[in-house]
Design a protein around this motif. Structure first.
Motif, PDB file in Angstrom:
ATOM      1  N   GLU A  56       0.840  -1.196   0.000  1.00 13.66           N
ATOM      2  CA  GLU A  56       0.000   0.000   0.000  1.00 13.66           C
ATOM      3  C   GLU A  56       0.880   1.253   0.000  1.00 13.66           C
ATOM      4  O   GLU A  56       1.889   1.310   0.710  1.00 13.66           O
ATOM      5  CB  GLU A  56      -0.915   0.009   1.234  1.00 13.66           C
ATOM      6  CG  GLU A  56      -1.875   1.206   1.267  1.00 13.66           C
ATOM      7  CD  GLU A  56      -2.775   1.177   2.487  1.00 13.66           C
ATOM      8  OE1 GLU A  56      -3.788   1.894   2.483  1.00 13.66           O
ATOM      9  OE2 GLU A  56      -2.453   0.452   3.449  1.00 13.66           O
ATOM     10  N   VAL A  57       0.537   2.235  -0.797  1.00 15.59           N
ATOM     11  CA  VAL A  57       1.258   3.499  -0.868  1.00 15.59           C
ATOM     12  C   VAL A  57       0.297   4.639  -0.561  1.00 15.59           C
ATOM     13  O   VAL A  57      -0.779   4.727  -1.174  1.00 15.59           O
ATOM     14  CB  VAL A  57       1.881   3.721  -2.266  1.00 15.59           C
ATOM     15  CG1 VAL A  57       2.560   5.086  -2.324  1.00 15.59           C
ATOM     16  CG2 VAL A  57       2.871   2.614  -2.594  1.00 15.59           C
ATOM     17  N   LEU A  58       0.654   5.487   0.379  1.00 17.05           N
ATOM     18  CA  LEU A  58      -0.168   6.648   0.719  1.00 17.05           C
ATOM     19  C   LEU A  58       0.608   7.914   0.370  1.00 17.05           C
ATOM     20  O   LEU A  58       1.786   8.037   0.711  1.00 17.05           O
ATOM     21  CB  LEU A  58      -0.493   6.669   2.211  1.00 17.05           C
ATOM     22  CG  LEU A  58      -1.301   5.503   2.783  1.00 17.05           C
ATOM     23  CD1 LEU A  58      -1.439   5.672   4.292  1.00 17.05           C
ATOM     24  CD2 LEU A  58      -2.663   5.421   2.116  1.00 17.05           C
ATOM     25  N   ARG A 101       1.595  10.035  15.163  1.00 15.61           N
ATOM     26  CA  ARG A 101       0.497   9.656  14.247  1.00 15.61           C
ATOM     27  C   ARG A 101       1.044   9.365  12.853  1.00 15.61           C
ATOM     28  O   ARG A 101       0.594   8.440  12.171  1.00 15.61           O
ATOM     29  CB  ARG A 101      -0.558  10.757  14.196  1.00 15.61           C
ATOM     30  CG  ARG A 101      -1.313  10.950  15.503  1.00 15.61           C
ATOM     31  CD  ARG A 101      -2.661  11.634  15.303  1.00 15.61           C
ATOM     32  NE  ARG A 101      -2.557  12.939  14.667  1.00 15.61           N
ATOM     33  CZ  ARG A 101      -2.327  14.064  15.335  1.00 15.61           C
ATOM     34  NH1 ARG A 101      -2.138  14.034  16.651  1.00 15.61           N
ATOM     35  NH2 ARG A 101      -2.277  15.221  14.700  1.00 15.61           N
ATOM     36  N   LEU A 102       2.015  10.168  12.414  1.00 16.83           N
ATOM     37  CA  LEU A 102       2.636   9.918  11.114  1.00 16.83           C
ATOM     38  C   LEU A 102       3.350   8.559  11.106  1.00 16.83           C
ATOM     39  O   LEU A 102       3.281   7.811  10.124  1.00 16.83           O
ATOM     40  CB  LEU A 102       3.648  11.017  10.787  1.00 16.83           C
ATOM     41  CG  LEU A 102       3.106  12.415  10.479  1.00 16.83           C
ATOM     42  CD1 LEU A 102       4.264  13.393  10.292  1.00 16.83           C
ATOM     43  CD2 LEU A 102       2.227  12.415   9.240  1.00 16.83           C
ATOM     44  N   ALA A 103       4.000   8.232  12.203  1.00 17.15           N
ATOM     45  CA  ALA A 103       4.773   6.995  12.291  1.00 17.15           C
ATOM     46  C   ALA A 103       3.892   5.764  12.187  1.00 17.15           C
ATOM     47  O   ALA A 103       4.345   4.696  11.737  1.00 17.15           O
ATOM     48  CB  ALA A 103       5.561   6.963  13.595  1.00 17.15           C
ATOM     49  N   GLU A 104       2.640   5.888  12.578  1.00 16.30           N
ATOM     50  CA  GLU A 104       1.718   4.754  12.499  1.00 16.30           C
ATOM     51  C   GLU A 104       1.430   4.328  11.063  1.00 16.30           C
ATOM     52  O   GLU A 104       0.938   3.229  10.816  1.00 16.30           O
ATOM     53  CB  GLU A 104       0.396   5.105  13.200  1.00 16.30           C
ATOM     54  CG  GLU A 104       0.534   5.276  14.710  1.00 16.30           C
ATOM     55  CD  GLU A 104      -0.750   5.771  15.344  1.00 16.30           C
ATOM     56  OE1 GLU A 104      -1.737   6.009  14.581  1.00 16.30           O
ATOM     57  OE2 GLU A 104      -0.788   5.923  16.574  1.00 16.30           O
ATOM     58  N   LEU A 105       1.785   5.194  10.095  1.00 15.84           N
ATOM     59  CA  LEU A 105       1.469   4.912   8.693  1.00 15.84           C
ATOM     60  C   LEU A 105       2.523   4.045   8.000  1.00 15.84           C
ATOM     61  O   LEU A 105       2.314   3.613   6.867  1.00 15.84           O
ATOM     62  CB  LEU A 105       1.336   6.233   7.924  1.00 15.84           C
ATOM     63  CG  LEU A 105       0.256   7.195   8.423  1.00 15.84           C
ATOM     64  CD1 LEU A 105       0.334   8.515   7.663  1.00 15.84           C
ATOM     65  CD2 LEU A 105      -1.130   6.580   8.264  1.00 15.84           C
ATOM     66  N   GLY A 106       3.673   3.801   8.658  1.00 19.58           N
ATOM     67  CA  GLY A 106       4.729   3.048   7.978  1.00 19.58           C
ATOM     68  C   GLY A 106       5.488   2.128   8.897  1.00 19.58           C
ATOM     69  O   GLY A 106       5.290   2.127  10.119  1.00 19.58           O
ATOM     70  N   GLU A 107       6.385   1.343   8.305  1.00 12.58           N
ATOM     71  CA  GLU A 107       7.184   0.379   9.052  1.00 12.58           C
ATOM     72  C   GLU A 107       8.675   0.729   9.062  1.00 12.58           C
ATOM     73  O   GLU A 107       9.424   0.228   9.898  1.00 12.58           O
ATOM     74  CB  GLU A 107       6.980  -1.023   8.479  1.00 12.58           C
ATOM     75  CG  GLU A 107       5.525  -1.499   8.613  1.00 12.58           C
ATOM     76  CD  GLU A 107       5.283  -2.806   7.907  1.00 12.58           C
ATOM     77  OE1 GLU A 107       6.150  -3.231   7.128  1.00 12.58           O
ATOM     78  OE2 GLU A 107       4.214  -3.408   8.143  1.00 12.58           O
ATOM     79  N   HIS A 132      10.690   7.099  15.897  1.00  8.30           N
ATOM     80  CA  HIS A 132       9.759   5.981  16.050  1.00  8.30           C
ATOM     81  C   HIS A 132      10.162   4.761  15.222  1.00  8.30           C
ATOM     82  O   HIS A 132       9.466   3.740  15.245  1.00  8.30           O
ATOM     83  CB  HIS A 132       8.344   6.417  15.653  1.00  8.30           C
ATOM     84  CG  HIS A 132       7.753   7.449  16.574  1.00  8.30           C
ATOM     85  ND1 HIS A 132       7.034   7.120  17.699  1.00  8.30           N
ATOM     86  CD2 HIS A 132       7.799   8.806  16.542  1.00  8.30           C
ATOM     87  CE1 HIS A 132       6.652   8.220  18.318  1.00  8.30           C
ATOM     88  NE2 HIS A 132       7.096   9.266  17.629  1.00  8.30           N
ATOM     89  N   PHE A 133      11.250   4.850  14.484  1.00 11.94           N
ATOM     90  CA  PHE A 133      11.658   3.761  13.596  1.00 11.94           C
ATOM     91  C   PHE A 133      13.062   3.279  13.935  1.00 11.94           C
ATOM     92  O   PHE A 133      13.949   4.079  14.224  1.00 11.94           O
ATOM     93  CB  PHE A 133      11.631   4.223  12.131  1.00 11.94           C
ATOM     94  CG  PHE A 133      10.264   4.601  11.641  1.00 11.94           C
ATOM     95  CD1 PHE A 133       9.424   3.657  11.076  1.00 11.94           C
ATOM     96  CD2 PHE A 133       9.815   5.917  11.745  1.00 11.94           C
ATOM     97  CE1 PHE A 133       8.167   4.005  10.617  1.00 11.94           C
ATOM     98  CE2 PHE A 133       8.561   6.278  11.290  1.00 11.94           C
ATOM     99  CZ  PHE A 133       7.725   5.320  10.721  1.00 11.94           C
ATOM    100  N   ALA A 134      13.256   1.951  13.872  1.00  9.23           N
ATOM    101  CA  ALA A 134      14.585   1.389  14.073  1.00  9.23           C
ATOM    102  C   ALA A 134      15.463   1.665  12.851  1.00  9.23           C
ATOM    103  O   ALA A 134      16.657   1.923  12.969  1.00  9.23           O
ATOM    104  CB  ALA A 134      14.497  -0.107  14.336  1.00  9.23           C
ATOM    105  N   VAL A 135      14.853   1.605  11.666  1.00  4.03           N
ATOM    106  CA  VAL A 135      15.558   1.884  10.417  1.00  4.03           C
ATOM    107  C   VAL A 135      15.168   3.272   9.931  1.00  4.03           C
ATOM    108  O   VAL A 135      13.997   3.528   9.662  1.00  4.03           O
ATOM    109  CB  VAL A 135      15.241   0.831   9.337  1.00  4.03           C
ATOM    110  CG1 VAL A 135      15.947   1.191   8.029  1.00  4.03           C
ATOM    111  CG2 VAL A 135      15.668  -0.551   9.800  1.00  4.03           C
ATOM    112  N   ARG A 136      16.150   4.153   9.848  1.00  4.11           N
ATOM    113  CA  ARG A 136      15.907   5.531   9.418  1.00  4.11           C
ATOM    114  C   ARG A 136      16.918   5.822   8.321  1.00  4.11           C
ATOM    115  O   ARG A 136      18.045   6.251   8.591  1.00  4.11           O
ATOM    116  CB  ARG A 136      16.058   6.496  10.596  1.00  4.11           C
ATOM    117  CG  ARG A 136      15.213   6.115  11.802  1.00  4.11           C
ATOM    118  CD  ARG A 136      15.410   7.042  12.980  1.00  4.11           C
ATOM    119  NE  ARG A 136      16.786   7.076  13.471  1.00  4.11           N
ATOM    120  CZ  ARG A 136      17.315   6.166  14.278  1.00  4.11           C
ATOM    121  NH1 ARG A 136      16.588   5.132  14.670  1.00  4.11           N
ATOM    122  NH2 ARG A 136      18.573   6.280  14.684  1.00  4.11           N
TER     123      ARG A 136
END
Length: 286
Positions: A1-3, A24-30, A53-57
């Motif tokens: 899925e792409v937003l 809230r933005l972080a909830e949209l991706g992995e 919010h991400f391990a991989v940045r």
């Protein structure tokens, strides 16, 4: 899925680097990838807070390319290393000059900003652009840079009024009286600057040499763009940053003939100044 999201600066929380908005933005991706180098100086929710919010940045391909070329300028440039600085004012490039002065072999100054340096040397430059409140700063910079490293114009194209219909003439620096003003570097300066560029193995260029937007005053800028292309053909690493210099390069038809054209004028200058860019610091993989 792409937003695809709308411009996040429509939301006040974005520029406030709001933690809740970032969450809230972080909830949209992995995983997080930043490929917008031009926004890297901004500590905004989408460029800094969300990354935590991400391990991989990771840096995107464009960001990676920008950091690669600009890091080479600062950390390990092939020598001789020449920086060419122009544009209207010295005020926005004081720290760039200070940081580069200890790293480059030659520092070429042109454009409107050279007027402040020339006045600081006590030279008569007529009605040319001068930042009166920066003359002392220019004098300090001139004193701090080793003899022979910083080169200023020795001649210039002059106009007796603003606008494309003005009378023009060429004169040596120091022989400029009112109402004449510098609108481009002169032929001898163009020759000297081009020779420095072509003999270099690394070149960084930011800012045009004159009022290049007007055809009669674009000659110096175009000549240096051509010299940059020739240096690249000989194996030099050539980097161009800044909106006006990039525009001038494109208009002259040389954008594809240099090593790298930076997409972030302000970001590239801040990086070269030695500043930490929040959008870059936030990354775990650059």
């Amino acid at each position: 899925e792409v937003l695809l999201l709308e411009n996040l600066r429509f939301h006040a929380e974005e520029e406030k680097n709001d933690p809740a908005f970032a969450a809230r933005l972080a909830e949209l991706g992995e995983l997080y990838v930043n490929d917008a180098f031009g926004t890297a100086p901004r500590a905004h929710a989408s460029t800094e807070a969300v990354a935590s919010h991400f391990a991989v940045r990771a840096a995107g391909f464009l960001m990676e390319k920008e950091l690669d070329f600009l890091s080479r300028l600062i950390e390990n440039p092939a020598r001789p290393f020449t920086a060419v600085l122009g544009g209207a004012k010295i005020s926005g490039k004081i720290e760039v000059i200070r940081n580069l002065a200890g790293k480059v072999d030659r520092l070429l100054i042109g454009g409107g900003m050279c007027g402040t340096f020339l006045r600081a040397r006590g030279l008569e430059i007529g009605d040319s652009l001068v930042e009166e409140d920066r003359i002392d700063t220019a004098r300090e910079l001139l004193a701090a840079v080793p003899e022979g490293k910083l080169l200023l114009p020795v001649d210039a194209l002059l106009a007796d009024a603003e606008g494309p219909g003005a009378a023009t003439r060429t004169a040596t620096i120091g022989n400029v009286s009112k109402p004449w003003r510098i609108v481009d570097i002169g032929p001898e300066t163009t020759k000297r600057f081009a020779a420095e560029i072509e003999s270099s193995r690394t070149v960084f260029w930011n800012g045009p040499m004159g009022v290049f937007e007007m055809e009669p005053y674009a000659g110096g800028t175009r000549a240096l763009a051509a010299a940059l292309a020739r240096a690249t053909e000989r194996g030099a690493v050539t980097v161009v940053g800044g909106g006006d210099s990039v525009r001038a390069l494109k208009e002259a038809g040389f954008a594809s003939r240099v090593s790298h054209v930076s997409t972030g004028g302000g970001a590239s200058l801040e990086f070269v100044e030695g500043k930490e860019l929040p959008g870059v610091v936030a990354l775990s993989d650059r």
